[in-house]
Write a protein that holds these residues in place. Structure first.
Motif, short mmCIF file in Angstrom:
data_model
loop_
_atom_site.label_atom_id
_atom_site.label_comp_id
_atom_site.label_asym_id
_atom_site.label_seq_id
_atom_site.Cartn_x
_atom_site.Cartn_y
_atom_site.Cartn_z
N LEU A 4 0.87 -1.32 -0.03
CA LEU A 4 0.00 0.00 -0.07
C LEU A 4 0.78 1.09 0.00
O LEU A 4 0.73 2.28 -0.58
CB LEU A 4 -0.89 -0.04 1.22
CG LEU A 4 -1.81 1.12 1.55
CD1 LEU A 4 -2.83 1.34 0.60
CD2 LEU A 4 -2.31 1.26 2.98
N LEU A 5 1.75 1.19 1.01
CA LEU A 5 2.69 2.17 1.15
C LEU A 5 4.04 1.87 0.70
O LEU A 5 4.80 0.94 1.15
CB LEU A 5 2.82 2.72 2.29
CG LEU A 5 3.33 4.20 2.88
CD1 LEU A 5 2.79 5.23 2.26
CD2 LEU A 5 3.78 4.11 4.04
N GLU A 6 5.02 2.84 -0.10
CA GLU A 6 6.39 2.32 -0.36
C GLU A 6 7.20 3.49 -0.39
O GLU A 6 7.05 4.41 -0.85
CB GLU A 6 6.23 1.68 -1.78
CG GLU A 6 7.67 1.22 -2.26
CD GLU A 6 7.69 0.36 -3.25
OE1 GLU A 6 6.63 -0.01 -4.12
OE2 GLU A 6 8.62 0.25 -4.16
N LEU A 7 8.29 3.35 0.53
CA LEU A 7 9.21 4.45 0.64
C LEU A 7 10.73 3.88 -0.20
O LEU A 7 11.22 2.83 0.11
CB LEU A 7 9.72 4.69 2.28
CG LEU A 7 8.98 5.46 2.89
CD1 LEU A 7 7.70 4.64 3.38
CD2 LEU A 7 9.63 5.88 4.32
N LYS A 30 8.42 -1.18 2.68
CA LYS A 30 7.09 -1.32 1.96
C LYS A 30 6.39 -1.86 3.19
O LYS A 30 6.57 -2.79 4.12
CB LYS A 30 7.31 -2.62 0.83
CG LYS A 30 7.80 -2.04 -0.10
CD LYS A 30 7.85 -3.29 -1.46
CE LYS A 30 8.52 -2.79 -2.84
NZ LYS A 30 8.80 -3.78 -3.30
N ILE A 31 5.02 -1.26 2.74
CA ILE A 31 3.93 -1.47 4.04
C ILE A 31 2.65 -2.02 3.36
O ILE A 31 2.19 -1.30 2.67
CB ILE A 31 3.77 -0.19 4.98
CG1 ILE A 31 5.05 0.01 5.91
CG2 ILE A 31 2.62 -0.65 5.83
CD1 ILE A 31 5.07 1.03 6.50
N GLU A 32 2.24 -3.13 3.77
CA GLU A 32 1.10 -3.70 3.30
C GLU A 32 -0.35 -3.15 3.96
O GLU A 32 0.01 -2.75 5.31
CB GLU A 32 1.20 -5.03 3.27
CG GLU A 32 1.64 -5.61 2.26
CD GLU A 32 2.17 -7.14 2.38
OE1 GLU A 32 1.46 -7.78 2.91
OE2 GLU A 32 3.30 -7.68 1.53
N SER A 33 -1.40 -3.11 3.16
CA SER A 33 -2.77 -2.70 3.78
C SER A 33 -3.00 -3.47 4.93
O SER A 33 -2.84 -4.60 5.10
CB SER A 33 -3.83 -2.91 2.43
OG SER A 33 -4.76 -2.31 3.13
N GLY A 34 -3.27 -2.61 6.11
CA GLY A 34 -3.76 -3.33 7.31
C GLY A 34 -2.68 -3.76 8.21
O GLY A 34 -2.83 -4.07 9.55
N GLU A 35 -1.39 -3.35 7.91
CA GLU A 35 -0.29 -3.53 8.61
C GLU A 35 -0.11 -2.66 9.80
O GLU A 35 -0.53 -1.70 9.59
CB GLU A 35 1.02 -3.72 7.75
CG GLU A 35 1.76 -5.19 7.86
CD GLU A 35 2.99 -4.79 7.24
OE1 GLU A 35 3.91 -5.59 7.77
OE2 GLU A 35 3.25 -4.01 6.05
N PHE A 36 0.39 -3.36 10.80
CA PHE A 36 0.77 -2.33 12.06
C PHE A 36 2.24 -2.34 11.95
O PHE A 36 3.05 -3.48 12.26
CB PHE A 36 0.01 -2.90 13.36
CG PHE A 36 0.09 -1.76 14.29
CD1 PHE A 36 1.28 -1.14 14.85
CD2 PHE A 36 -0.98 -1.31 15.00
CE1 PHE A 36 1.45 -0.21 15.87
CE2 PHE A 36 -1.00 -0.33 15.95
CZ PHE A 36 0.19 0.11 16.46
#
Ligand SMILES: Nc1ncnc2c1ncn2[C@@H]1O[C@H](COP(=O)(O)OP(=O)(O)O)[C@@H](O)[C@H]1O
Ligand SMILES: [Mg+2]
Lengths: 279, 260
Positions: A4-7, A30-36
């Motif tokens: 979902l989010l990528e730096l 990289k962060i996926e949707s719903g991740e904490f």
């Protein structure tokens, strides 16, 4: 699953009177949707800078951030921020503070009554329904932070960004708020990036813990997956072997590999070591 | 002095009565005649002077606030505007009211030429002088108040993507309000002091003129009358300040910023 989010290769150089200061270098995440995800690191390493870049409050000097296929160039309500010191408007009640955000985000899609209900609903979510007409001055620090969270949640953000949200609270209040946050995360499945300097908090709440090396030129040292089933119970976890091991690993990173050396040498060896390890 | 005032009022009433009678009788004789109403020309009493002064100070103060608050917000928000205006502000701020007065008088005399003046020239000169002198505290305090809006609140505004107008209305104005009121109170105090001086110097109607006239007069009661006037001037200044304080209490959210 697509992130979902990528730096990518995020770097940040500040212009200071003493010349350029490279706070961040080559931050990739990289962060996926719903991740904490928790960000942990010593004070001054650049955690807030990373978060502010994701929020759009700071513009990275190198690399960039992509949220849901769009590059982040400015702040916006889809990346709601919970600030460390609540940042509620002191002249508005809790309800009005949340309402200001809701009105701004949903003024075209929600009717007046819907807005009112949505504000009340979000305040209930953080257990603040009983004090929603009080001013920030009239409620405790923990309650202010709850309202801050309600305000952020009410924007229905794609990512919830929290900068040491519980840092200024006493241990007991913090535990309450952590439980509330877990509850909300389970209920809404919001993607969360949270900065913390509390190891227990990081392990308890996160799916992944991102550990940052010391600055200058800070970057991501290690990433730890916390494979604990949810819902998590702080009491039961206290002597759970996985919990203890995770905790141990984070502590090791912080106090052995990235021991804070004061005063900081210009380019300490521990720092470059961390970078190599990651590479 | 109260007696004098009543005596003067009685005279004035009598004058108007006589005028009415005269006009009525003359109209009865020649109906085509356009009546000319003349106003009473007796010397204003102490109480008239108080009224004049109060009206003048309030008008001057309001005018100053109307200029200073928006300008202060603008300067506070834009560092370019601040850089551009600051030298001017620093230059004009310390100018004594006595220096403004002749200038204002000349400008008003030159610009305000009508056959049928709505308000007296003397009123305008006093008012503009007051405005020019009491502009600065409000301007500076508003600007500082706006500059010192907390970074966190500005960030909230940015995350919410408030447009410039809502940003000023919802975040900047309420934040700066306590500072603004501190400035307004200072301004009103200065306005009152400047007004008395201006009235004395320019012989414009008001309390200042009353004091000066008494001083020039040199009667045996003059000293007493001046003393009374001085005390009244002080009292009014105090009451004006209280008034602002009450207003501040009613409007400002941050009760701790309201000092005595
Ligand atoms: N606006 C700025 N100008 C110059 N240096 C800055 C600025 N903001 C942060 N820094 C520096 O960047 C480093 C990282 O800061 P920050 O992200 O706030 O750390 P953390 O949140 O991890 O404590 C610090 O050394 C800080 O001094
Ligand atoms: Mg920080």
């Amino acid at each position: 699953m697509k992130a979902l989010l990528e730096l990518s290769n995020v770097g940040m150089k500040f212009d200071t009177p003493k010349g350029q200061f490279e706070a961040l270098k080559d931050v990739n995440l990289k962060i996926e949707s719903g991740e904490f995800v928790s960000l942990i690191g010593h004070s001054g390493c650049g955690k807030s800078t990373v978060l502010n870049i994701v929020a759009g409050l700071l513009q990275a000097t190198d690399g960039g951030v992509i949220l849901d296929k769009q590059e982040v160039t400015e702040p916006g309500p889809e990346r709601a921020v919970v600030f460390q010191n609540h940042s509620l408007l002191p002249w508005l009640s809790a309800f009005e503070n949340v309402e200001l955000a809701v009105k701004q985000v949903f003024k075209k899609t929600k009717s007046k009554a819907e807005i009112r209900d949505w504000v009340a609903h979000n305040l209930e979510l953080v257990h603040m329904a009983h004090a929603m007409h009080k001013k920030p001055d009239e409620i405790s620090g923990g309650m202010k932070q709850r309202v801050g969270i309600a305000r952020a949640l009410a924007m229905q953000p794609q990512v919830l960004l929290m900068d040491e949200p519980f840092g200024a609270l006493d241990a007991l209040t913090r535990a309450h708020l952590q439980d509330s946050l877990m509850e909300i995360h389970a209920q809404l499945g919001t993607t969360v990036i949270m900065i913390t300097h509390d190891v227990d908090e990081a392990v308890l709440l996160s799916d992944r813990i991102v550990m940052m090396t010391n600055g200058p030129s800070a970057t991501i040292g290690e990433i730890l997956d916390v494979k604990l089933p949810r819902p998590r119970d702080r009491l039961a976890l206290a002597d759970d072997p996985t919990f203890v091991r995770c905790r141990q690993q984070v502590l090791q990173f912080l106090y052995e590999k990235q021991r804070k050396v004061e005063p900081m040498p210009k380019r300490n060896s521990a720092n470059t070591e961390g970078v190599r390890k990651r590479a | 002095m109260l007696d004098e005032h009543q005596a003067s009022r009685a005279k004035e009433a009598a004058f108007h009565e006589r005028q009415e009678k005269y006009i009525a009788s003359r109209l009865a004789q020649q109906p085509e005649w356009e009546p000319v109403y003349r106003s009473y020309t007796g010397a204003p009493t102490f109480f008239d002077q108080i009224g004049t002064s109060l009206i003048t100070v309030m008008s001057g103060f309001l005018l100053a606030s109307m200029i200073a608050i928006p300008l202060g917000i603008f300067i506070g928000l834009s560092s370019t505007a601040h850089a551009a205006m600051n030298p001017l502000i620093q230059l004009f701020k310390p100018v004594s009211p006595l220096a403004w007065l002749p200038l204002v008088t000349m400008v008003v005399s030159a610009v305000y030429v009508t056959d049928d003046p709505l308000v007296a020239k003397s009123f305008l000169t006093s008012m503009f002088t007051v405005s020019l002198c009491c502009l600065w505290p409000t301007l500076m305090n508003t600007a500082v108040g706006v500059t010192s809006v907390s970074q966190d609140l500005t960030n909230v505004s940015r995350v919410l993507r408030l447009n410039a107008m809502s940003h000023v209305r919802k975040i900047v104005l309420p934040s700066a309000l306590p500072m603004m009121f501190t400035g307004l109170r200072l301004s009103l105090g200065i306005a009152w002091m400047v007004l008395i001086a201006a009235e004395m110097l320019a012989q414009n109607p008001g309390l200042g003129k009353f004091v000066w006239d008494e001083f020039q007069n040199g009667r045996s009661q003059s000293l007493g009358r001046i003393m009374v006037a001085v005390i009244v001037i002080g009292l009014i200044g105090f009451l004006l300040d209280r008034l602002m304080l009450m207003l501040q209490r009613a409007l400002v959210w941050d009760k701790s910023s309201v000092q005595r």
